[in-house]
Structures are given as C-alpha cells and as structure tokens.
Scaffold this motif. Structure first.
Motif, PDB file in Angstrom:
ATOM      1  N   PHE A 109       2.394  -9.729  12.276  1.00  0.00           N
ATOM      2  CA  PHE A 109       3.830  -9.497  12.114  1.00  0.00           C
ATOM      3  C   PHE A 109       4.462  -9.136  13.461  1.00  0.00           C
ATOM      4  N   ILE A 132       3.964  -5.428   2.845  1.00  0.00           N
ATOM      5  CA  ILE A 132       2.737  -5.474   3.643  1.00  0.00           C
ATOM      6  C   ILE A 132       2.079  -4.111   3.532  1.00  0.00           C
ATOM      7  N   ASP A 148       0.164  -0.754   4.213  1.00  0.00           N
ATOM      8  CA  ASP A 148       0.224   0.077   5.405  1.00  0.00           C
ATOM      9  C   ASP A 148      -1.073   0.018   6.211  1.00  0.00           C
ATOM     10  N   ARG A 163      12.310  -5.123  10.856  1.00  0.00           N
ATOM     11  CA  ARG A 163      11.159  -5.564  10.050  1.00  0.00           C
ATOM     12  C   ARG A 163      11.623  -6.154   8.723  1.00  0.00           C
ATOM     13  N   SER A 201      -2.461  -7.942   9.248  1.00  0.00           N
ATOM     14  CA  SER A 201      -1.100  -8.369   8.912  1.00  0.00           C
ATOM     15  C   SER A 201      -0.075  -7.713   9.821  1.00  0.00           C
ATOM     16  N   ARG A 202      -0.251  -6.444  10.112  1.00  0.00           N
ATOM     17  CA  ARG A 202       0.679  -5.746  11.001  1.00  0.00           C
ATOM     18  C   ARG A 202       0.638  -6.355  12.402  1.00  0.00           C
ATOM     19  N   GLU A 203      -0.545  -6.712  12.846  1.00  0.00           N
ATOM     20  CA  GLU A 203      -0.711  -7.318  14.164  1.00  0.00           C
ATOM     21  C   GLU A 203      -0.025  -8.680  14.223  1.00  0.00           C
ATOM     22  N   SER A 220       3.656   1.590   2.027  1.00  0.00           N
ATOM     23  CA  SER A 220       3.632   0.261   2.639  1.00  0.00           C
ATOM     24  C   SER A 220       4.099   0.354   4.082  1.00  0.00           C
ATOM     25  N   PHE A 221       3.734  -0.654   4.858  1.00  0.00           N
ATOM     26  CA  PHE A 221       4.236  -0.776   6.222  1.00  0.00           C
ATOM     27  C   PHE A 221       5.695  -1.204   6.199  1.00  0.00           C
TER      28      PHE A 221
END
Length: 336
Positions: free
Chosen positions: A309, A298, A300, A40, A305-307, A285-286
């Motif tokens: 990424f 990003i 958490d 990541r 955004s996680r999707e 944070s993620f």
C-alpha cells in the motif's frame, strides 16, 4: 476599571506571545494524522472502485492555511440602586478562534490521464528497490514481464518462480543492486543487478540465470525497458499506474452478493495486498471504509499489505501527483 483593562491587556499580550508556538504544538500532529488518514482512505476507495469496474477519482489537497487568533473583550452589567447608588460587574472575555482554509485540487485533464496510462518509468521502479522495498514485491506490483516472461497466461508459473528466486537470493544477500561492480558511482550510471559468486554457484542462482537467459559468465546485469534482454540485460515491461492499481484491486475480497465482479482474466499471481470485506466494522485495522453496504479493510498486522500500500502511494506521487504550481480547477473550503 482601568486596572481591569490593564490586567486583560497583560493576559492578551502573554497569550499572543505563546499563541504561535502553542498552536503549532497542538495542531501540527492533528493535521498530519488527518492528512495521512484521509490519504489512505482515498487510495483504498479507488482500489475498491477499480475492483467494481469504476473509474478512480482523486482530489489533491494543495494547501492548508490556519490562522489562530485570540480576541480579548469585556462584558459588563450595570445595576442601578436606590437614589444614585450604582453597582457594576465587569467580566473578562477571552475567545480563541481557529479558521483553517483547505484548498482542494481535483486531478483531472488529459495530462493526468496520460500519467495514469503511460507505463511507469524504469527509474521509478528501480528507486523503490534501491530504497529498501523487496525486489519481488516491486516487480510483482509494477512489472508485467521480465525478459519476455509474462506475469499472466501460460508463463505465469515461470514468472512466479523468477520472483521466488529473487526473494531467496535477496534474503541470502547473494543478490544486490548497485551502480557498478566496484561501487564507484558516476553521474547517470544506471542501476545494475549483481549476483555474488556464492549466488551464481547456488542452485537458485543458476535457475534464475537460466530462466532469464542471462550470460552465466557475467557477475552483473543492467536493466532496460523492453520485451527481451540480450544476455547482458534484464528487460522489464512496466505497467501503467492505472494497471498497477487494477492489479492490486484483485486483492479485494468480494462479498458473496458481489461475485459477479470476480476476476475472469487469464491466470496471474495475486498481489501482495489483501483487502478484507465483511458486514461488520472491523475492531482493529490499518485502514477501513464502508462501501456498498460492507466494510473493506486492511488488517493492522498485515505487514505485506501495508508495505504494498505504501509502495503504491509513493509510485502515485512520482508518476501522477501535481506540484500545485500549474493551473486547473481548485476548490477552497473554509472550515468552521
């Protein structure tokens, strides 16, 4: 003395019998977490590099070899007393060692550069949709035009409307992907987009059909790569992987001192990726890292955004990741 050696031998044998399973139980999760974290960080660093007009750099981990060992020894002290009196102290010594070796492979050369610069294949894009990623997110990230409607410039507003229509119809389950209307799959069948009768009759469905210039009498439409469809097809112009990353880099928040790097191109939709920036390290944070005197991260709880990424990671694996079977430069580092 013999009894001590016998005891040490028994300890060593019992330790070795459980060394493999115990080592696997202790270390596998740690290696997985370390790989996920560094993966990541590398991806985030390259998105930030592109935001600052720098070329991305990738280093692939080809292999990790861990060789745990248990060494058994004896330390003894011999003391000499008056006359011939002697005393001895024997200390057992067990040493656990782990010497992992990590092999890195830089992603270099014209073949890798070509994969970055060649537009994404249609199967890669449609696979993401078929496996659960929202159609609007996938199309916004990977596609620069749908049936001639550009994602930037004068048609940017219409492009955004088309994505919103896809989102609404998908949420209502009035739009679906499949290999055929009947659901019977044959080898090589392409994915088709299907509008349910309710979807075709809805205001949003009619607006989508009109915007994409589709035949309203049909209940499903095929996909193709290209500029314009013909009423029965939806033409997608896909972005190269490097352009996908550059597009996502527009979601990087610039610190006040770096406003010279602000985007100055034609109007376009912002990606579903928000990368925050501040001088202070974020408490939660993620993923986060420090560059140019600021922290970038990003949040958490930013699911979109996680999707996005994760979508980029999978697209990179499909398009540009090496399988480790070819040649090229390799860097082997023993870890102590």
């Amino acid at each position: 003395m013999r009894s001590i050696v016998l005891i040490l031998t028994c300890i060593a044998m019992s330790g070795c019998s459980g060394l493999g399973p115990d080592h696997l139980e202790r270390s596998r999760g740690a290696y997985i977490e370390a790989l996920a974290q560094t993966d990541r960080e590398e991806l985030l660093a390259n998105i930030i590099r592109l935001r600052y007009r720098e070329a991305p750099v990738f280093m692939q981990i080809s292999s990790i070899t861990a060789a745990p060992s248990l060494e058994v020894g004896v330390d003894s002290d011999l003391a000499i007393g008056p006359g011939e009196a002697q005393t001895g102290i024997v200390k057992p010594n067990l040493t656990y060692k782990q010497s992992p070796t990590i092999v890195y492979q830089p992603l270099l050369g014209k073949d890798f550069a070509r994969e970055l610069l060649v537009p994404l294949g249609l199967p890669s894009v449609l696979l993401m949709i078929e496996n659960g990623w929202p159609i609007p997110t996938v199309l916004k990230t990977t596609v620069s035009a749908v049936n001639g409607i550009e994602a930037s410039g004068e048609s940017a507003a219409l492009f955004a409307e088309v994505l919103e229509l896809f989102a609404v119809l998908s949420q209502r389950r009035q739009l679906a992907l499949g290999t055929s209307v009947s659901g019977a799959k044959a080898p090589g069948d392409p994915l088709r987009l299907r509008l349910t009768p309710d979807g075709r009759a809805s205001t949003e469905g009619q607006r989508l059909i009109a915007a994409l210039r589709l035949d309203p009498q049909l209940e499903s439409y095929s996909f193709q790569l290209g500029l314009d469809g013909d009423g029965e097809t939806i033409a997608l112009r896909t972005r190269p992987l490097l352009a996908v990353m550059e597009f996502l880099s527009r979601g990087v928040e610039l610190p006040p001192k770096d406003q010279d790097f602000a985007w100055t191109g034609s109007a376009t939709a912002l990606p579903d990726l928000r990368i925050r920036a501040s001088r202070a390290q974020p408490p939660l944070s993620f993923i986060s890292l420090q560059r140019r005197g600021h922290w970038f991260w990003i949040e958490d709880n930013d699911i979109a955004s996680r999707e996005t990424f994760a979508l980029l990671r999978l697209l990179f694996n499909l398009q540009a990741q090496k399988d480790g079977s070819g040649g090229g430069v390799q860097l082997t580092l023993p870890v102590r």
